[in-house]
Motif scaffolding. Structure first.
Motif, PDB file in Angstrom:
ATOM      1  N   UNK A  70      55.061  42.583  34.192  1.00 59.86           N
ATOM      2  CA  UNK A  70      54.851  43.129  35.743  1.00 59.86           C
ATOM      3  C   UNK A  70      54.117  41.763  35.879  1.00 59.86           C
ATOM      4  N   UNK A  71      53.292  40.721  35.806  1.00 64.52           N
ATOM      5  CA  UNK A  71      53.105  39.569  36.476  1.00 64.52           C
ATOM      6  C   UNK A  71      53.483  38.162  36.621  1.00 64.52           C
ATOM      7  N   UNK A  72      54.025  37.978  35.294  1.00 71.16           N
ATOM      8  CA  UNK A  72      54.759  36.959  34.776  1.00 71.16           C
ATOM      9  C   UNK A  72      56.045  36.769  36.316  1.00 71.16           C
ATOM     10  N   UNK A  73      56.806  38.342  36.132  1.00 64.29           N
ATOM     11  CA  UNK A  73      58.269  38.831  37.145  1.00 64.29           C
ATOM     12  C   UNK A  73      57.658  38.415  38.163  1.00 64.29           C
ATOM     13  N   UNK A  74      55.836  39.056  39.202  1.00 67.98           N
ATOM     14  CA  UNK A  74      55.766  38.391  40.139  1.00 67.98           C
ATOM     15  C   UNK A  74      55.228  37.076  40.333  1.00 67.98           C
ATOM     16  N   UNK A  75      55.117  36.334  39.479  1.00 63.85           N
ATOM     17  CA  UNK A  75      54.654  34.970  39.992  1.00 63.85           C
ATOM     18  C   UNK A  75      56.310  34.090  39.856  1.00 63.85           C
ATOM     19  N   UNK A  76      56.843  34.834  38.835  1.00 67.99           N
ATOM     20  CA  UNK A  76      57.869  33.914  38.751  1.00 67.99           C
ATOM     21  C   UNK A  76      59.483  34.623  40.557  1.00 67.99           C
ATOM     22  N   UNK A  77      58.964  35.077  40.942  1.00 68.19           N
ATOM     23  CA  UNK A  77      59.640  35.301  42.539  1.00 68.19           C
ATOM     24  C   UNK A  77      58.759  35.328  43.563  1.00 68.19           C
ATOM     25  N   UNK A  78      57.735  34.912  43.418  1.00 69.57           N
ATOM     26  CA  UNK A  78      56.315  34.271  44.560  1.00 69.57           C
ATOM     27  C   UNK A  78      56.159  32.448  44.443  1.00 69.57           C
ATOM     28  N   UNK A  79      56.934  31.592  43.367  1.00 67.85           N
ATOM     29  CA  UNK A  79      56.708  30.291  42.240  1.00 67.85           C
ATOM     30  C   UNK A  79      58.113  30.508  41.791  1.00 67.85           C
ATOM     31  N   UNK A  80      59.307  29.925  42.474  1.00 66.37           N
ATOM     32  CA  UNK A  80      60.302  30.116  41.636  1.00 66.37           C
ATOM     33  C   UNK A  80      60.529  29.263  40.324  1.00 66.37           C
ATOM     34  N   UNK A  81      59.990  26.854  41.066  1.00 64.71           N
ATOM     35  CA  UNK A  81      59.769  26.825  40.351  1.00 64.71           C
ATOM     36  C   UNK A  81      58.287  26.429  39.054  1.00 64.71           C
ATOM     37  N   UNK A  82      57.775  27.466  38.749  1.00 64.57           N
ATOM     38  CA  UNK A  82      57.157  27.110  37.356  1.00 64.57           C
ATOM     39  C   UNK A  82      56.907  28.152  36.516  1.00 64.57           C
ATOM     40  N   UNK A  83      56.431  27.428  35.503  1.00 62.50           N
ATOM     41  CA  UNK A  83      56.649  27.807  34.247  1.00 62.50           C
ATOM     42  C   UNK A  83      55.327  28.856  33.893  1.00 62.50           C
ATOM     43  N   UNK A  84      54.999  29.794  33.163  1.00 64.88           N
ATOM     44  CA  UNK A  84      54.883  31.027  32.988  1.00 64.88           C
ATOM     45  C   UNK A  84      54.107  31.381  31.302  1.00 64.88           C
ATOM     46  N   UNK A  85      53.343  31.418  30.724  1.00 66.57           N
ATOM     47  CA  UNK A  85      52.409  31.638  29.452  1.00 66.57           C
ATOM     48  C   UNK A  85      51.302  32.354  29.450  1.00 66.57           C
ATOM     49  N   UNK A  86      51.181  33.418  28.559  1.00 65.55           N
ATOM     50  CA  UNK A  86      49.819  33.467  28.318  1.00 65.55           C
ATOM     51  C   UNK A  86      49.749  33.871  27.264  1.00 65.55           C
ATOM     52  N   UNK A  87      47.790  34.105  26.498  1.00 63.08           N
ATOM     53  CA  UNK A  87      47.841  33.458  25.273  1.00 63.08           C
ATOM     54  C   UNK A  87      45.833  33.541  25.249  1.00 63.08           C
ATOM     55  N   UNK A  88      45.277  33.738  24.270  1.00 61.68           N
ATOM     56  CA  UNK A  88      44.106  33.377  23.634  1.00 61.68           C
ATOM     57  C   UNK A  88      43.503  32.144  24.402  1.00 61.68           C
ATOM     58  N   UNK A  89      41.934  32.087  24.601  1.00 64.29           N
ATOM     59  CA  UNK A  89      41.854  31.180  25.431  1.00 64.29           C
ATOM     60  C   UNK A  89      41.346  30.824  24.459  1.00 64.29           C
ATOM     61  N   UNK A  90      40.556  29.163  23.286  1.00 60.09           N
ATOM     62  CA  UNK A  90      40.045  28.678  22.388  1.00 60.09           C
ATOM     63  C   UNK A  90      38.642  28.004  23.744  1.00 60.09           C
ATOM     64  N   UNK A  91      37.398  28.369  22.050  1.00 58.38           N
ATOM     65  CA  UNK A  91      36.701  27.658  22.375  1.00 58.38           C
ATOM     66  C   UNK A  91      35.776  26.280  21.509  1.00 58.38           C
ATOM     67  N   UNK A  92      35.419  25.542  22.292  1.00 63.68           N
ATOM     68  CA  UNK A  92      34.824  24.041  20.769  1.00 63.68           C
ATOM     69  C   UNK A  92      35.909  24.090  20.813  1.00 63.68           C
ATOM     70  N   UNK A  93      37.948  23.605  20.609  1.00 66.26           N
ATOM     71  CA  UNK A  93      38.409  22.983  20.487  1.00 66.26           C
ATOM     72  C   UNK A  93      39.478  22.506  21.204  1.00 66.26           C
ATOM     73  N   UNK A  94      40.584  21.877  20.461  1.00 64.01           N
ATOM     74  CA  UNK A  94      41.480  21.746  21.738  1.00 64.01           C
ATOM     75  C   UNK A  94      42.792  22.805  21.624  1.00 64.01           C
ATOM     76  N   UNK A  95      42.730  23.890  22.707  1.00 65.02           N
ATOM     77  CA  UNK A  95      43.982  24.475  22.105  1.00 65.02           C
ATOM     78  C   UNK A  95      45.291  24.406  21.757  1.00 65.02           C
TER      79      UNK A  95
END
Length: 150
Positions: A70-95
């Protein structure tokens, strides 16, 4: 190999008034960070995080798949020219997911799960954006710090 499956439960620590709006109408604020718009939650139910985030409540999301879609769909409607992803943040190393998902080792206790969107247009300006994804009441609840049990 990284596992990008969302955890079963996510926690958003914050001010009760903001979290009540999130619960009732799904009103969420995306903030600029690392050339992206981001929305972060924690994978941890941790009493100490109330203090870290200056929070007096926690929004507990029990159906993270539904929430994420639902969050990704809402952002797509609001910001159609944006690409989204989600995942765990990594700490102390480049994710593997890039700078938006990289934080210092000192922040590791936050155990963040982050949603991030990057503009497909290089000249886009980054300002906070509020999106509404509809009521979360079917699969989320508010908890107070005193309801904490490990």
């Amino acid at each position: 190999m990284h596992d990008y499956q969302r955890p079963p439960t996510l926690y958003r620590y914050g001010r009760r008034a903001d979290l009540e709006q999130a619960l009732a109408s799904g009103q969420l604020r995306l903030i600029p960070a690392n050339r992206c718009l981001t929305f972060s939650l924690s994978q941890a139910w941790d009493k100490d995080l109330f203090e870290v985030f200056d929070a007096d409540a926690c929004l507990v999301i029990h159906n993270t798949e539904e929430f994420g879609e639902r969050l990704h769909k809402a952002v797509q409607r609001t910001l159609p020219n944006w690409a989204g992803i989600d995942g765990a943040v990594e700490y102390g190393v480049r994710a593997a997911l890039g700078a938006a998902f990289t934080k210092t080792s000192a922040e590791a206790h936050e155990q963040e799960w982050q949603f991030a969107w990057r503009s497909l247009s290089p000249q886009a300006t980054l300002n906070p954006v509020t999106v509404r994804i509809g009521s979360l009441e079917q699969y989320a609840e508010l908890r107070a710090p005193d309801s904490y049990s490990s």
